[in-house]
Design a protein around this motif. Structure first.
Motif: not given
Length: 646
Positions: A243-248
């Motif tokens: 997942l994109p960092d922001e989603e994590h």
């Protein structure tokens, strides 16, 4: 939060059983000073015991709780220790399904869920718990411990019956329990690391985290089945959530907000423990935001600046608008009777007097009118926070093959050399077989073992035979949970299965908190948070050498900049050799518990060799070696004191 105990004794149940049960309850008074309850069944030859610390449903919820349904079926009996979160939603669903409730206690949902789902009911439970359900129809006792072992639960089976308790001292209060120490367990405690399920006492076992026991009566005997219902299962390497960092970051933030919100729920005030680490600081910041009012924060301050984090904790308290209370602990506070009390409540040895400090803090917190604190344990285990974890990541992951990051980290953490960081590399073939390498977290304890072995008496060595404690630890791990995993996942898993339950949550958690009737709630160890964390890729947990990167980013908005940028610093008390006052205090304990009479009575050590080692320690100025000697002395003193204190 409570204490539970009991016995099922077809051959020994008598008119004395109630008196024995009372003594077992007396031994758990500190876990439940607000009330006690008993279920005696002479026909079933069963006694169930409960001591209560009232947190939820203050005027309703005394235990044992009986589970007779409206149609007259059931007859279940429950005694529970801990908290079940999200219980209001579950009560609503169960009521809709036709189940009636007789209390306002969260504990009652376990009975109804068991009636509805059978043994699969545990997957619906969320929280920190250890409990027993007696099912007379099936002639079974169901015993369950939470997923990480936050709450303790022990058992013993013999010809006298089946016995259990939140603490071993409650079981030992019954005359039919053996008090014999296990030499193998004594050796394990000298090197700090226990085999899961092992205790110091022969034939007394701990229910392992994430497990249940199904105890079925077979005439005058019992059949005991152990069943694992949960494990910290990491995905295969390369199969983490991409997942994109922001989603994590957002997923971690949302999960922690929910976990903390659940742990703020109580019918008594809830405080926070606050150190200088990002874990407790994150919890305080989020608790203040959720509660939208000042949170009470309790901080330990040591009299050695090298180990003291109080100033950073104060910066966090000011940012969160918290009402901070600092307990200043002196050298003399960590030894003497306080040390002995920590041994009594922990029922095991400890390498560092942090457990003594935390016991003093729990006393301070309850004296200030609080019964519940939210704590930060578990974040390092789940998000890759410990220096030992990074050491293996740097050493074994190709991304760091040419990097000096590992050596740089060791230099910055030189003060912990001899304790949590080994000063030299050491390996063991059993770990090489099971994990593919010997994890850095166990290497310091292997070096402790190297120092201990030459001090043992010939008599004790004969009892041990060719027993290899390091191999026993390695082979206790489920290899199927390690094969094909990333190196960071392997070291986190191996630590979670051993040191988290045996150390962090024992003499660093429940046992020293409940010594003073204080319920601690580790928000990071909510299993919803854990299952999310396990699926986060290693390079998101540790990014460019920065441990717990995803947690830092998720909590960035509540942390002071100095803390956001700060490297993990192991939280421990200053060892005895670090100043004259502590050295003088540990000398008093040596004189009391390691004198000629005590050494001869226990037979663990060769007196001449132990005394020579102590004299060498007193004259040395080698920090790493003296730290290791401090560890050995702490363990040796506690081992000799244990049977007299408990």
């Amino acid at each position: 939060m409570c204490g539970i105990a009991g016995l099922w004794s077809p051959t020994r149940y008598s008119e004395q059983t109630e008196a024995h049960a009372m003594k077992m309850a007396d031994a758990l008074y500190h876990r439940g000073p607000d009330g006690r309850g008993f279920h005696f069944d002479a026909d079933e030859k069963l006694a169930m015991i409960h001591t209560r610390l009232s947190i939820i449903g203050l005027n309703s919820g005394d235990q044992p709780i009986h589970g007779v349904e409206s149609d007259g079926t059931g007859g279940l009996v429950l005694t529970a220790n801990g908290e079940f979160y999200d219980y209001k939603r579950l009560r609503g669903l169960l009521r809709t399904g036709g189940f009636d409730f007789t209390t306002r206690s969260d504990s009652e949902i376990a009975l109804k869920l068991y009636r509805k789902h059978g043994l699969d009911f545990v997957k619906h439970l969320r929280g920190e718990f250890a409990f027993t359900i007696f099912d007379p129809e099936k002639q079974q006792l169901i015993m369950v411990r939470d997923r990480f072992g936050i709450r303790p639960l022990f058992y013993h089976k013999s010809g006298a019956g089946f016995f259990w308790g939140s603490e071993i001292k409650a079981m030992l209060a019954h005359p039919d329990l053996p008090r014999e120490m296990c030499p193998r367990a004594q050796l394990h405690q000298m090197m700090q690391v226990m085999v899961p399920g092992m205790t110091l006492w022969k034939d007394i076992h701990a229910i392992r985290p994430g497990h249940m026991l199904i105890v079925t009566r077979k005439g005058d005997d019992f059949e005991v089945e152990e069943k694992r219902y949960w494990d910290a299962e990491f995905p295969l390497d390369g199969e983490h959530d991409d997942l994109p960092d922001e989603e994590h970051i957002e997923r971690v933030r949302e999960a922690l907000v929910e976990s903390i919100a659940f742990r703020l729920e109580a019918d008594v005030p809830v405080a926070c423990y606050l150190s200088g680490g990002i874990d407790s600081c994150s919890i305080l910041g989020m608790a203040a935001a959720i509660q939208q009012s000042p949170v009470k924060a309790f901080t330990i301050s040591f009299d050695d600046d090298r180990y003291d984090e109080a100033s950073i904790a104060t910066e966090m308290a000011e940012k969160a608008g918290a009402d901070q209370d600092i307990l200043r602990i002196k050298a003399t506070d960590l030894y003497g009777k306080n040390f002995e009390d920590a041994v009594y409540y922990s029922e095991r040895t400890f390498y560092n007097t942090l457990g003594v400090a935390k016991m003093l803090m729990s006393k301070h917190v309850t004296e200030n009118g609080y019964k519940v604190v939210i704590t930060g344990e578990g974040s390092d285990e789940l998000f890759g926070g410990y220096a030992q974890f990074k050491a293996d990541y740097f050493l074994h992951d190709p991304a760091y093959a040419e990097s000096a990051a590992g050596e740089d980290m060791k230099k910055r953490n030189a003060i912990f050399s001899g304790s949590v960081l080994a000063e030299r590399q050491i390996s063991h073939p059993a770990f090489e077989e099971v994990m593919g390498f010997t994890p850095s977290w166990i290497q310091p304890w292997m070096l402790v073992l190297e120092r201990v072995k030459p001090l043992l008496s010939d008599e004790f060595k004969e009892k041990l035979g060719d027993y290899d404690p390091v191999a026993a630890i390695a082979y206790s791990l489920d290899k199927s949970m390690l094969d094909g995993r990333h190196v960071l996942d392997k070291v986190q898993y191996s630590w979670i299965k051993t040191m988290l339950e045996g150390q962090i949550l024992n003499w660093g958690g429940d046992r020293v908190d409940m010594a003073n009737s204080l319920e601690s709630r580790p928000a990071f160890l909510d299993h919803h948070v854990a299952e999310l964390a396990l699926r986060i890729p290693p390079h998101v947990r540790v990014r460019d050498g920065i441990e717990k990167w995803v947690v830092r980013e998720a909590m960035k908005h509540v942390l002071p900049e100095v803390l956001y940028k700060r490297e993990k610093f192991a939280f421990m008390a200053p060892p005895a050799h670090t100043d004259k006052a502590k050295a003088a205090e540990i000398d008093k304990l040596i004189g009391k518990w390691l004198n000629s009479e005590q050494i001869a009575r226990h037979g663990i050590f060769d007196e001449a060799k132990l005394n020579a080692s102590i004299e060498e320690y007193r004259k040395s100025d080698d920090h790493a070696q003296n730290t290791r000697k401090d560890i050995i002395l702490n363990h040796a003193i506690a081992l000799h004191a244990m049977d007299e204190l408990i």
